[in-house]
Scaffold this motif. Structure first.
Motif, PDB file in Angstrom:
ATOM      1  N   LYS A  75      -9.135  18.353  -4.638  1.00 21.54           N
ATOM      2  CA  LYS A  75      -9.942  19.384  -3.992  1.00 21.54           C
ATOM      3  C   LYS A  75      -9.011  20.352  -3.273  1.00 21.54           C
ATOM      4  O   LYS A  75      -8.124  19.935  -2.526  1.00 21.54           O
ATOM      5  CB  LYS A  75     -10.922  18.782  -2.991  1.00 21.54           C
ATOM      6  CG  LYS A  75     -11.796  19.871  -2.337  1.00 21.54           C
ATOM      7  CD  LYS A  75     -12.897  19.294  -1.487  1.00 21.54           C
ATOM      8  CE  LYS A  75     -13.755  20.426  -0.902  1.00 21.54           C
ATOM      9  NZ  LYS A  75     -14.878  19.904  -0.110  1.00 21.54           N
ATOM     10  N   TYR A  76      -9.225  21.649  -3.509  1.00 23.15           N
ATOM     11  CA  TYR A  76      -8.410  22.687  -2.875  1.00 23.15           C
ATOM     12  C   TYR A  76      -9.022  23.094  -1.532  1.00 23.15           C
ATOM     13  O   TYR A  76     -10.225  22.970  -1.312  1.00 23.15           O
ATOM     14  CB  TYR A  76      -8.311  23.907  -3.784  1.00 23.15           C
ATOM     15  CG  TYR A  76      -7.562  23.641  -5.065  1.00 23.15           C
ATOM     16  CD1 TYR A  76      -6.167  23.652  -5.088  1.00 23.15           C
ATOM     17  CD2 TYR A  76      -8.247  23.353  -6.236  1.00 23.15           C
ATOM     18  CE1 TYR A  76      -5.482  23.386  -6.261  1.00 23.15           C
ATOM     19  CE2 TYR A  76      -7.570  23.088  -7.414  1.00 23.15           C
ATOM     20  CZ  TYR A  76      -6.192  23.105  -7.425  1.00 23.15           C
ATOM     21  OH  TYR A  76      -5.507  22.830  -8.587  1.00 23.15           O
ATOM     22  N   ARG A  77      -8.187  23.544  -0.650  1.00 21.00           N
ATOM     23  CA  ARG A  77      -8.664  24.037   0.631  1.00 21.00           C
ATOM     24  C   ARG A  77      -9.460  25.323   0.435  1.00 21.00           C
ATOM     25  O   ARG A  77      -9.237  26.068  -0.524  1.00 21.00           O
ATOM     26  CB  ARG A  77      -7.491  24.304   1.575  1.00 21.00           C
ATOM     27  CG  ARG A  77      -6.680  23.059   1.908  1.00 21.00           C
ATOM     28  CD  ARG A  77      -5.611  23.360   2.947  1.00 21.00           C
ATOM     29  NE  ARG A  77      -4.731  22.204   3.121  1.00 21.00           N
ATOM     30  CZ  ARG A  77      -5.033  21.144   3.847  1.00 21.00           C
ATOM     31  NH1 ARG A  77      -6.200  21.096   4.482  1.00 21.00           N
ATOM     32  NH2 ARG A  77      -4.188  20.123   3.970  1.00 21.00           N
ATOM     33  N   GLU A 123       0.636  12.141  -5.560  1.00 23.59           N
ATOM     34  CA  GLU A 123       1.644  12.459  -4.559  1.00 23.59           C
ATOM     35  C   GLU A 123       2.060  13.927  -4.646  1.00 23.59           C
ATOM     36  O   GLU A 123       2.237  14.605  -3.626  1.00 23.59           O
ATOM     37  CB  GLU A 123       2.869  11.558  -4.747  1.00 23.59           C
ATOM     38  CG  GLU A 123       3.959  11.788  -3.702  1.00 23.59           C
ATOM     39  CD  GLU A 123       5.144  10.861  -3.895  1.00 23.59           C
ATOM     40  OE1 GLU A 123       6.085  10.945  -3.079  1.00 23.59           O
ATOM     41  OE2 GLU A 123       5.141  10.082  -4.868  1.00 23.59           O
ATOM     42  N   TRP A 124       2.209  14.443  -5.882  1.00 24.81           N
ATOM     43  CA  TRP A 124       2.611  15.837  -6.042  1.00 24.81           C
ATOM     44  C   TRP A 124       1.556  16.778  -5.475  1.00 24.81           C
ATOM     45  O   TRP A 124       1.862  17.698  -4.722  1.00 24.81           O
ATOM     46  CB  TRP A 124       2.852  16.148  -7.519  1.00 24.81           C
ATOM     47  CG  TRP A 124       3.412  17.533  -7.728  1.00 24.81           C
ATOM     48  CD1 TRP A 124       4.718  17.905  -7.764  1.00 24.81           C
ATOM     49  CD2 TRP A 124       2.655  18.746  -7.899  1.00 24.81           C
ATOM     50  NE1 TRP A 124       4.837  19.261  -7.951  1.00 24.81           N
ATOM     51  CE2 TRP A 124       3.597  19.810  -8.038  1.00 24.81           C
ATOM     52  CE3 TRP A 124       1.302  19.042  -7.961  1.00 24.81           C
ATOM     53  CZ2 TRP A 124       3.210  21.130  -8.227  1.00 24.81           C
ATOM     54  CZ3 TRP A 124       0.916  20.367  -8.150  1.00 24.81           C
ATOM     55  CH2 TRP A 124       1.862  21.394  -8.273  1.00 24.81           C
ATOM     56  N   TYR A 125       0.294  16.526  -5.832  1.00 22.98           N
ATOM     57  CA  TYR A 125      -0.778  17.401  -5.342  1.00 22.98           C
ATOM     58  C   TYR A 125      -0.906  17.344  -3.824  1.00 22.98           C
ATOM     59  O   TYR A 125      -1.164  18.350  -3.163  1.00 22.98           O
ATOM     60  CB  TYR A 125      -2.118  17.029  -5.995  1.00 22.98           C
ATOM     61  CG  TYR A 125      -2.384  17.784  -7.278  1.00 22.98           C
ATOM     62  CD1 TYR A 125      -2.657  19.157  -7.258  1.00 22.98           C
ATOM     63  CD2 TYR A 125      -2.360  17.133  -8.503  1.00 22.98           C
ATOM     64  CE1 TYR A 125      -2.903  19.852  -8.424  1.00 22.98           C
ATOM     65  CE2 TYR A 125      -2.609  17.818  -9.689  1.00 22.98           C
ATOM     66  CZ  TYR A 125      -2.880  19.179  -9.646  1.00 22.98           C
ATOM     67  OH  TYR A 125      -3.113  19.871 -10.792  1.00 22.98           O
ATOM     68  N   VAL A 131      -3.882  22.237  -1.155  1.00 18.47           N
ATOM     69  CA  VAL A 131      -4.698  21.097  -1.555  1.00 18.47           C
ATOM     70  C   VAL A 131      -5.250  20.373  -0.320  1.00 18.47           C
ATOM     71  O   VAL A 131      -4.492  19.998   0.578  1.00 18.47           O
ATOM     72  CB  VAL A 131      -3.882  20.117  -2.425  1.00 18.47           C
ATOM     73  CG1 VAL A 131      -4.666  18.832  -2.662  1.00 18.47           C
ATOM     74  CG2 VAL A 131      -3.528  20.783  -3.758  1.00 18.47           C
ATOM     75  N   GLU A 132      -6.571  20.196  -0.284  1.00 18.98           N
ATOM     76  CA  GLU A 132      -7.191  19.462   0.824  1.00 18.98           C
ATOM     77  C   GLU A 132      -6.994  17.965   0.654  1.00 18.98           C
ATOM     78  O   GLU A 132      -6.660  17.262   1.604  1.00 18.98           O
ATOM     79  CB  GLU A 132      -8.675  19.792   0.895  1.00 18.98           C
ATOM     80  CG  GLU A 132      -9.396  19.116   2.048  1.00 18.98           C
ATOM     81  CD  GLU A 132     -10.827  19.585   2.194  1.00 18.98           C
ATOM     82  OE1 GLU A 132     -11.664  18.768   2.639  1.00 18.98           O
ATOM     83  OE2 GLU A 132     -11.127  20.757   1.872  1.00 18.98           O
ATOM     84  N   TYR A 133      -7.234  17.458  -0.554  1.00 20.18           N
ATOM     85  CA  TYR A 133      -6.925  16.053  -0.837  1.00 20.18           C
ATOM     86  C   TYR A 133      -6.801  15.836  -2.338  1.00 20.18           C
ATOM     87  O   TYR A 133      -7.314  16.612  -3.151  1.00 20.18           O
ATOM     88  CB  TYR A 133      -7.960  15.093  -0.241  1.00 20.18           C
ATOM     89  CG  TYR A 133      -9.370  15.216  -0.785  1.00 20.18           C
ATOM     90  CD1 TYR A 133      -9.735  14.645  -2.004  1.00 20.18           C
ATOM     91  CD2 TYR A 133     -10.362  15.858  -0.053  1.00 20.18           C
ATOM     92  CE1 TYR A 133     -11.023  14.729  -2.482  1.00 20.18           C
ATOM     93  CE2 TYR A 133     -11.661  15.946  -0.513  1.00 20.18           C
ATOM     94  CZ  TYR A 133     -11.989  15.376  -1.739  1.00 20.18           C
ATOM     95  OH  TYR A 133     -13.268  15.469  -2.210  1.00 20.18           O
TER      96      TYR A 133
END
Length: 527
Positions: A75-77, A123-125, A131-133
Motif C-alpha cells: 500500500k502506497y502512502r 523488505e525492499w518495498y 510505501v505505507e506498508y
C-alpha cells in the motif's frame, strides 16, 4: 480494549452483595446502580476484543505464519505515485507484476519477480519512502470443525442443545441461548444479508436453498456483468479462491461454511433437518478458502464484496497467518461502513492475550471474538480465550447442522460458536434495524449469561443469550438503599485508610423488586 471488572463480589445466603475495591489515598463512591437484566449500554464505549473445521483434510491450527511464495501486498502512502517500480537486484533491474488492486484498502497485490523471495521483496518495498506498508500475502485456514461422534440421519430440533438445552445430551438444562423464547419476539428479517466469508456453501441443500442470497441485478448464465459490480454472473455470491461464480465445489469439500450457514439460517418449520437461529435471513456465500486454505488478499476482496453488495455484517470462522495490516485496514473500513465482523476465537486452547490469533484478535471496535462453550456451560477445552481479546462465549461443542449432499453432521469448534452469535446478530438487527455496530456489540456482550468458566477468560465473562439480548427491558431495578463501607475482615484493612475496602448491599430486583439483577455498575473517583 479495556474492561472494568467488579472483581471479588459474591452473593451470600442472605442475598447480600460484598465486593473488595482498591483504594489510593481517598476513594469517593459516586454512583452505584443495579443493572437492567442485560446491563447498561454505554454509548461510544465497547467492552472489547480467537483452523479448524471443515474437513479432516484441513490442518487443525496454524502455529506458524504461512504465506504465498510468490505474492506481496503493498500500500502506497496518500499522494505517492503508484509506481509499480523497478526493483533492482544485484543482477539487474526486474519489474514486479501487478496481479490486481485491492480496492477496499486501496492497495496492490504484486507478483514477486524471478530470483526474489517474498521476504526480500517486502523488505525492499518497506524501504521506499512512498510505501505505507508491505507484507506477505498470508495463508489462513478454516477454524477446525472437529467432527463429533454422530452424524444424524433424522435431524431433530431436540438435538440442537445450543438452542434449547433440556439436558438431552447429558449436559445442564438451560445451558443454551434461549432461542425458542427469542423466537417469540422475532425470527429475523429476510432483507438482512449475512456475508459468510469461508469455504463454499452447498446452496442446493434443502435446509438452505430458500435462504441463499440472490443478486437480483444479475441475469444467470448470460456471461455479462449485468449490475456492473465487476463480477460476471455472480448470482449467489462469488468464489474468490477459484475466481468464478461457482460458490460450491464438491471437490473442495466445502462442508465448513455449509455447516456454518445452517446454524445461522437453516430453514425452520419445513419438516426437514435442523432449524437455524434466524429463520428469515439471506446468506451470501463468499468463498475464499479451498483445499489448501486461503489468502489474505482474497479475504480482503471477499470483505469488499460484502460491503459493496449489501451485506449487513460478516461471519468469519477462519484464521491463521500473521498480523496483516491489509486485513486490519479492510476490517476497519468495513466497520466505518457499518459492518460487524464476527470472528472465531480459535481452537488452540491458548490465551490469545499472549498468543494472538487473527483475525479475531484485531483490536477493532467492530470485531466480535467468540469462544466456544459446551452443554454444561463450561468453556470448551480446545477454545482459545483471552481476558482482553475474546469477547464472549457461545455453544460450540457437538453442534448439529447442514453439510453437503443433503446431509447433517455434528462438529465442534469456535467455528461453530461464531454462527450462533451471527444468527442472534440477525435477530438484533431485525428488532432494531438502525442500531450501530457499537450498540449491537455491547448488547450481545452484556446481555449474556454470566459463567464462572468464562470469568477472567473473556471480556464479558458471559455466554450468548438470544432472549436476553432482545428483551427491551423498560422497568428499572429498585434502588440500592443500604450501601455500607466496612473493613475487609480478611485483611483487617481500615476503611478509607489503606489499600482496599469492602462494600456491602442487599441485591435488588431486576424489575423493581421482582427478579434478580444480573450485574451492578460501580463508579468511583480517586481524589
Amino acid at each position: 480494549m479495556t474492561k472494568l471488572s467488579l472483581s471479588g463480589y459474591v452473593q451470600n445466603e442472605n442475598n447480600n452483595r460484598t465486593m473488595l475495591m482498591p483504594l489510593s489515598d481517598k476513594l469517593m463512591l459516586l454512583i452505584l446502580t443495579a443493572a437492567f437484566a442485560f446491563g447498561p449500554f454505554l454509548n461510544g464505549a465497547v467492552l472489547a476484543q480467537v483452523k479448524s473445521p471443515v474437513d479432516p483434510s484441513f490442518p487443525i491450527e496454524a502455529q506458524d505464519p504461512q504465506f504465498a511464495p510468490d505474492r506481496v501486498i503493498v500500500k502506497y502512502r496518500a499522494g505517492a505515485a503508484d509506481v509499480v517500480g523497478i526493483i533492482s537486484p544485484p543482477d539487474g533491474g526486474i519489474g514486479v507484476e501487478l496481479i490486481r488492486t485491492l480496492p477496499l484498502i486501496d492497495a496492490n497485490l504484486y507478483r514477486v519477480p524471478p530470483g526474489w523471495t517474498v521476504e526480500q521483496t517486502v523488505e525492499w518495498y518497506r524501504g521506499q519512502a512512498g510505501v505505507e506498508y508491505a507484507e506477505p500475502d498470508y495463508t489462513v485456514f478454516p477454524i477446525e470443525a472437529i467432527p463429533y461422534v454422530t452424524t444424524p440421519n433424522d435431524p431433530k430440533f431436540s438435538e440442537l442443545w445450543g438452542l434449547n438445552n433440556t439436558g438431552q445430551t447429558g449436559g445442564i438444562a438451560d445451558a443454551d441461548i434461549d432461542a425458542p423464547e427469542a423466537w417469540d419476539i422475532t425470527t429475523g428479517d429476510s432483507t438482512i444479508i449475512v456475508g459468510i466469508i469461508d469455504t463454499g456453501i452447498d446452496i442446493s441443500h434443502p435446509d438452505l436453498v430458500d435462504n441463499i442470497w440472490v443478486n437480483t441485478g444479475e441475469i444467470a448464465g448470460n456471461g455479462i456483468d449485468d449490475d456492473g459490480n465487476g463480477f460476471i454472473d455472480d448470482v449467489n455470491g462469488w468464489d474468490f479462491y477459484h475466481d468464478d461464480n461457482s460458490v460450491y465445489d464438491p471437490a473442495d469439500g466445502d462442508s465448513h461454511a455449509t455447516h456454518v450457514a445452517g446454524t445461522i439460517g437453516g430453514l425452520a418449520s419445513n419438516s426437514v433437518g435442523v432449524t437455524g437461529i434466524a429463520w428469515n435471513v439471506k446468506l451470501m456465500p463468499l468463498k475464499f478458502l479451498g483445499a489448501g486454505g486461503g489468502s489474505i488478499s482474497d479475504a480482503v476482496d471477499a470483505l469488499n464484496y460484502a460491503v459493496a453488495n449489501g451485506a449487513k455484517f460478516t461471519t468469519n470462522s477462519w484464521g491463521g497467518g500473521g498480523y496483516s495490516q491489509a486485513m486490519y485496514d479492510a476490517i476497519e473500513l468495513a466497520g466505518n461502513r457499518g459492518q460487524l465482523f464476527n470472528a472465531a476465537a480459535g481452537n488452540s486452547g491458548l490465551d490469545s492475550d499472549v498468543f494472538p490469533h487473527y483475525p479475531a484478535g484485531y483490536d477493532l471496535d467492530n470485531v466480535i471474538s467468540i469462544a466456544a462453550t459446551d452443554h454444561s456451560d463450561l468453556m470448551a477445552s480446545f477454545s482459545t480465550y483471552g481476558l482482553t481479546t475474546v469477547d464472549l462465549g457461545a455453544p460450540g461443542v457437538a453442534i448439529v447442522s447442514t453439510t453437503p449432499g443433503d446431509t447433517y453432521s455434528s462438529y465442534s469448534g469456535t467455528s461453530m460458536a461464531t454462527p450462533h452469535v451471527s444468527g442472534v446478530t440477525v435477530l438484533v438487527y431485525a428488532r432494531w434495524p438502525d442500531a450501530t455496530t457499537t450498540w449491537v456489540k455491547n448488547r450481545l456482550m452484556v446481555s449474556g449469561n454470566p459463567l464462572g468458566a468464562l470469568d477472567g477468560k473473556t471480556v464479558s465473562g458471559k455466554r450468548l443469550n438470544a432472549n436476553n439480548v432482545l428483551d427491551d427491558d423498560s422497568i428499572a431495578p429498585s434502588p440500592v438503599t443500604n450501601l455500607a463501607v466496612a473493613a475487609d475482615a480478611a485483611s483487617s484493612v481500615t476503611p478509607l485508610g489503606g489499600t482496599s475496602l469492602r462494600l456491602t448491599w442487599t441485591a435488588s430486583g431486576d424489575d423493581g423488586l421482582t427478579g434478580t439483577a444480573t450485574s451492578y455498575d460501580i463508579r468511583y473517583a480517586l481524589t
